[in-house]
Design a protein around this motif. Structure first.
Motif, PDB file in Angstrom:
ATOM      1  N   ALA A  54      65.503  53.985  11.045  1.00  0.00           N
ATOM      2  CA  ALA A  54      64.588  55.018  11.549  1.00  0.00           C
ATOM      3  C   ALA A  54      63.190  54.430  11.652  1.00  0.00           C
ATOM      4  CB  ALA A  54      64.596  56.222  10.620  1.00  0.00           C
ATOM      5  N   PHE A  55      62.716  54.228  12.857  1.00  0.00           N
ATOM      6  CA  PHE A  55      61.433  53.587  13.119  1.00  0.00           C
ATOM      7  C   PHE A  55      60.338  54.644  13.113  1.00  0.00           C
ATOM      8  CE2 PHE A  55      58.081  51.710  15.626  1.00  0.00           C
ATOM      9  CZ  PHE A  55      58.178  50.336  15.437  1.00  0.00           C
ATOM     10  N   GLY A  56      59.395  54.522  12.166  1.00  0.00           N
ATOM     11  CA  GLY A  56      58.325  55.500  12.027  1.00  0.00           C
ATOM     12  C   GLY A  56      56.956  54.902  12.272  1.00  0.00           C
ATOM     13  N   VAL A  57      55.919  55.651  11.911  1.00  0.00           N
ATOM     14  CA  VAL A  57      54.545  55.229  12.195  1.00  0.00           C
ATOM     15  C   VAL A  57      54.170  53.962  11.424  1.00  0.00           C
ATOM     16  CG1 VAL A  57      53.708  57.491  12.904  1.00  0.00           C
ATOM     17  CG2 VAL A  57      53.712  56.891  10.481  1.00  0.00           C
ATOM     18  N   GLU A  58      54.711  53.792  10.227  1.00  0.00           N
ATOM     19  CA  GLU A  58      54.411  52.571   9.470  1.00  0.00           C
ATOM     20  C   GLU A  58      55.001  51.342  10.159  1.00  0.00           C
ATOM     21  OE1 GLU A  58      55.697  53.041   5.469  1.00  0.00           O
ATOM     22  OE2 GLU A  58      54.210  54.578   4.984  1.00  0.00           O
ATOM     23  N   ASP A  59      56.185  51.498  10.729  1.00  0.00           N
ATOM     24  CA  ASP A  59      56.794  50.401  11.482  1.00  0.00           C
ATOM     25  C   ASP A  59      55.967  50.094  12.723  1.00  0.00           C
ATOM     26  OD1 ASP A  59      59.484  50.181   9.970  1.00  0.00           O
ATOM     27  OD2 ASP A  59      59.374  52.294  10.489  1.00  0.00           O
ATOM     28  N   ALA A  60      55.490  51.152  13.386  1.00  0.00           N
ATOM     29  CA  ALA A  60      54.661  50.968  14.577  1.00  0.00           C
ATOM     30  C   ALA A  60      53.376  50.225  14.234  1.00  0.00           C
ATOM     31  CB  ALA A  60      54.343  52.316  15.214  1.00  0.00           C
ATOM     32  N   ALA A  61      52.763  50.577  13.107  1.00  0.00           N
ATOM     33  CA  ALA A  61      51.537  49.908  12.684  1.00  0.00           C
ATOM     34  C   ALA A  61      51.786  48.426  12.434  1.00  0.00           C
ATOM     35  CB  ALA A  61      50.984  50.577  11.423  1.00  0.00           C
ATOM     36  N   LEU A  62      52.970  48.107  11.898  1.00  0.00           N
ATOM     37  CA  LEU A  62      53.321  46.707  11.652  1.00  0.00           C
ATOM     38  C   LEU A  62      53.447  45.938  12.961  1.00  0.00           C
ATOM     39  CD1 LEU A  62      54.119  44.513   9.607  1.00  0.00           C
ATOM     40  CD2 LEU A  62      56.469  45.360   9.736  1.00  0.00           C
ATOM     41  N   VAL A  63      54.079  46.554  13.958  1.00  0.00           N
ATOM     42  CA  VAL A  63      54.224  45.912  15.263  1.00  0.00           C
ATOM     43  C   VAL A  63      52.852  45.697  15.909  1.00  0.00           C
ATOM     44  CG1 VAL A  63      55.063  46.260  17.625  1.00  0.00           C
ATOM     45  CG2 VAL A  63      56.572  46.731  15.686  1.00  0.00           C
ATOM     46  N   VAL A  64      51.996  46.716  15.846  1.00  0.00           N
ATOM     47  CA  VAL A  64      50.652  46.602  16.411  1.00  0.00           C
ATOM     48  C   VAL A  64      49.882  45.459  15.731  1.00  0.00           C
ATOM     49  CG1 VAL A  64      48.415  47.755  16.659  1.00  0.00           C
ATOM     50  CG2 VAL A  64      50.535  49.010  17.133  1.00  0.00           C
ATOM     51  N   GLU A  65      50.036  45.365  14.404  1.00  0.00           N
ATOM     52  CA  GLU A  65      49.349  44.314  13.659  1.00  0.00           C
ATOM     53  C   GLU A  65      49.878  42.930  14.052  1.00  0.00           C
ATOM     54  OE1 GLU A  65      48.712  41.349  10.668  1.00  0.00           O
ATOM     55  OE2 GLU A  65      50.646  42.363  10.864  1.00  0.00           O
TER      56      GLU A  65
END
Length: 251
Positions: A54-65
């Motif tokens: 389950a991909f959530g906002v924390e995962d998204a922040a990691l990708v952005v980083e």
């Protein structure tokens, strides 16, 4: 847009893809691209691989980083994400990155089906089918994430859940949660179960004549479930109980 994967050179490689299938089915394709075009392996420091059910906002922040970092060697880096589901909030967090990644960055998102993504996401990526049906891909992605039998909850409970009354559904929820507590099921398995419930509910709504009010309530419940079931921070217990009570009883 949907396409078959045929990359001839570096210049023809798009900056962002959604690969419909499983991590296992995508791996040889990615290894071929990385190796043949860039001379890299999956273990290279400029290849970031992230697998989650389950991909959530924390995962998204990691990708952005990861996107913001410079390559450690050469001029290219690769972000590879494998997921079974993704929250709307996480998708919105990725829009800018998907539209215009850092120079030399290529993003590959492996998912059961592109239909789980918002239109704003799909418009920013190339969609490539790896030859798996949505149900097969659901199973394989979850298997990679959990190591368990990903369709067991769906095959055991989805059909019964939709056909049951409200108290019976709540008993099924207890059984599902007991499986998770005993570590025989995980959040990824519950995601697949909910997808199965959604598909069977839509099928029954097509066959049975519901009142406009009942149909609207059912659709509202399904939309809300799809918004939150993929969020890793959401309570699967509360969501399952909500679906059990919100969906109509089919006769």
């Amino acid at each position: 847009m949907s396409a078959q994967f045929s990359i001839q050179n570096k210049e023809s490689l798009h900056h962002a893809y959604v690969l419909e299938g499983s991590f296992a089915s995508a791996l040889p394709v990615l290894e071929r691209i990385l190796g043949d075009l860039f001379g890299l392996s999956m273990s290279h420091p400029d290849v970031f691989v992230h697998q989650t059910a389950a991909f959530g906002v924390e995962d998204a922040a990691l990708v952005v980083e990861k996107n913001s970092r410079r390559p450690s060697a050469g001029s290219n880096k690769f972000i590879i994400v494998s997921l079974a589901g993704i929250s709307h909030q996480a998708q919105n967090s990725l829009l800018k990155t998907l539209e215009e990644p850092a120079v030399g960055t290529h993003i590959f998102i492996i998912a059961p089906t592109a239909s789980i993504f918002l239109p704003t996401v799909r418009s920013r990526v190339h969609v490539v089918s790896l030859g798996r049906s949505a149900s097969q891909a659901d199973s394989e992605v979850s298997a990679n994430a959990t190591g368990s039998d990903p369709e067991s909850l769906e095959s055991l409970y989805a059909e019964e859940f939709v056909a049951s009354n409200h108290p019976e559904r709540l008993e099924i929820v207890k059984k599902v949660l007991a499986e998770k507590e005993k570590e025989r099921a995980t959040d990824a398995d519950i995601v697949v179960l909910v997808r199965g419930i959604e598909k069977r509910t839509h099928a029954l709504m097509e066959k049975q004549k519901l009142s406009p009010e009942a149909r609207a309530d059912a659709l509202k419940a399904l939309v809300r479930a799809s918004e939150y079931i993929y969020d890793s921070s959401s309570s699967k217990k509360l969501l399952l109980e909500y679906i059990a009570l919100a969906l109509p009883i089919f006769k």
